[in-house]
Each structure stands twice: as structure tokens, then as C-alpha cells.
Design a protein around this motif. Structure first.
Motif, PDB file in Angstrom:
ATOM      1  N   ALA A  45       0.848  -1.176  -0.041  1.00 51.60           N
ATOM      2  CA  ALA A  45      -0.044   0.019   0.076  1.00 51.60           C
ATOM      3  C   ALA A  45       0.992   1.334  -0.072  1.00 51.60           C
ATOM      4  O   ALA A  45       0.638   2.173  -0.780  1.00 51.60           O
ATOM      5  N   ALA A  46       2.125   1.265   0.816  1.00 48.98           N
ATOM      6  CA  ALA A  46       2.885   2.386   0.855  1.00 48.98           C
ATOM      7  C   ALA A  46       3.298   2.542  -0.661  1.00 48.98           C
ATOM      8  O   ALA A  46       3.641   3.768  -1.077  1.00 48.98           O
ATOM      9  N   ALA A  47       3.905   1.478  -1.068  1.00 48.42           N
ATOM     10  CA  ALA A  47       4.424   1.578  -2.282  1.00 48.42           C
ATOM     11  C   ALA A  47       3.474   2.088  -3.427  1.00 48.42           C
ATOM     12  O   ALA A  47       3.867   2.839  -4.446  1.00 48.42           O
ATOM     13  N   ASN A  48       2.333   1.615  -3.600  1.00 53.34           N
ATOM     14  CA  ASN A  48       1.215   2.336  -4.512  1.00 53.34           C
ATOM     15  C   ASN A  48       0.852   3.753  -4.207  1.00 53.34           C
ATOM     16  O   ASN A  48       0.823   4.581  -5.166  1.00 53.34           O
ATOM     17  N   LYS A  49       0.949   4.175  -2.988  1.00 50.95           N
ATOM     18  CA  LYS A  49       0.569   5.650  -2.818  1.00 50.95           C
ATOM     19  C   LYS A  49       1.946   6.310  -3.311  1.00 50.95           C
ATOM     20  O   LYS A  49       1.705   7.644  -3.704  1.00 50.95           O
ATOM     21  N   SER A  50       3.022   5.706  -2.865  1.00 48.83           N
ATOM     22  CA  SER A  50       4.365   6.700  -3.523  1.00 48.83           C
ATOM     23  C   SER A  50       4.363   7.005  -5.025  1.00 48.83           C
ATOM     24  O   SER A  50       4.612   7.778  -5.795  1.00 48.83           O
ATOM     25  N   ASP A  51       3.784   5.686  -5.910  1.00 49.23           N
ATOM     26  CA  ASP A  51       3.771   5.619  -7.249  1.00 49.23           C
ATOM     27  C   ASP A  51       2.452   6.696  -7.628  1.00 49.23           C
ATOM     28  O   ASP A  51       2.649   7.375  -8.761  1.00 49.23           O
TER      29      ASP A  51
END
Length: 143
Positions: free
Chosen positions: A133-139
Motif C-alpha cells: 500500500a505504501a509503494a502504491n501511494k508513492s507511485d
């Protein structure tokens, strides 16, 4: 071999052993005096008017053939008294001290119980989902 002896001497075990021998010798003399002067006369009185004590002679004319039950009973009483004092004065208190020491050691350092396998797997999945989820938010923020 000499190193082991040196470690043994320096740990103080020789002092403790010598103290134990001295106390044991003194206590043995005390118990021997008690049995000789108190227990033996009682046992001899139970044996009758014969001054030799509780027992019988195999050959009446030969004093060396006297079977002395009193001496065996006295030795047994001496053993019981010595064993009881050693247990109640030395062994029982030392066991209690060791138990308290172990209990304190276990209180100071509580051990973490390992998670069950299914719980550990769920924690790992949760952590991976949080990372995803954190990786998707940063993308999304990067676009």
C-alpha cells in the motif's frame, strides 16, 4: 589438568570443603556424646540387668561372642540424628535459596513466547500489504 586444579582452588571450594569437614567432625563428636551418654544407657536398661546392654551371648563364658543389638540401634540413632540435622540445617535452606535465586532470574528476564505459525504468517501478510500500500501511494504521488 593443573589449570582445572588452579580454578578449583581459586573459586574457594577448598575453603567451603574444609569448613564442611570441621563442622561435620564437631557435629559427629556431639552426636556421639549424646548417643553414648543418653541413648546407650536407655538401651542398656531395656536389655535387663546385664551390664553389656541389649543383646545376647552366643557362648555365655566368652564375652567376645556377645551380639550387641544396642550398638546397632545406637549407630542407627546417630545416623538419623546426623541426617536430620544436615537436611534441616543445610540442605533445605540451600534448596530454598536456590529456588529463590532461580525465581528472581526468571522474573528479571522474561522470555518472549514465539508466535504460533498461523499468527506469524498473518503478521507477515499484514506487513507485506502495508508495504504494498505504501509503494502504491508513492507511485500515485509520483504521477
Amino acid at each position: 589438568m593443573l589449570k582445572g586444579f588452579k580454578d578449583f582452588v581459586l573459586r574457594g571450594n577448598i575453603i567451603e570443603l574444609s569448613i564442611a569437614v570441621v563442622i561435620g567432625t564437631a557435629f559427629t563428636a556431639l552426636v556421639a556424646a549424646f548417643t553414648t551418654n543418653i541413648i546407650n544407657p536407655v538401651i542398656a536398661a531395656a536389655g535387663g540387668v546385664n551390664a553389656q546392654g541389649l543383646g545376647f551371648s552366643i557362648w555365655p563364658d566368652n564375652a567376645k561372642t556377645f551380639v550387641n543389638f544396642g550398638a546397632v540401634i545406637t549407630a542407627f540413632v546417630t545416623f538419623l540424628i546426623t541426617a536430620a540435622v544436615v537436611y534441616f540445617i543445610f540442605v533445605a535452606p540451600m534448596n530454598k535459596i536456590n529456588e529463590l535465586t532461580k525465581r528472581r532470574a526468571s522474573i528479571e528476564e522474561p522470555e518472549d513466547e514465539p508466535l504460533p505459525a498461523d499468527t506469524a504468517l498473518l503478521v507477515e501478510i499484514r506487513d507485506l500489504l502495508i508495504d504494498l500500500a505504501a509503494a502504491n501511494k508513492s507511485d500515485e504521488n509520483a504521477r
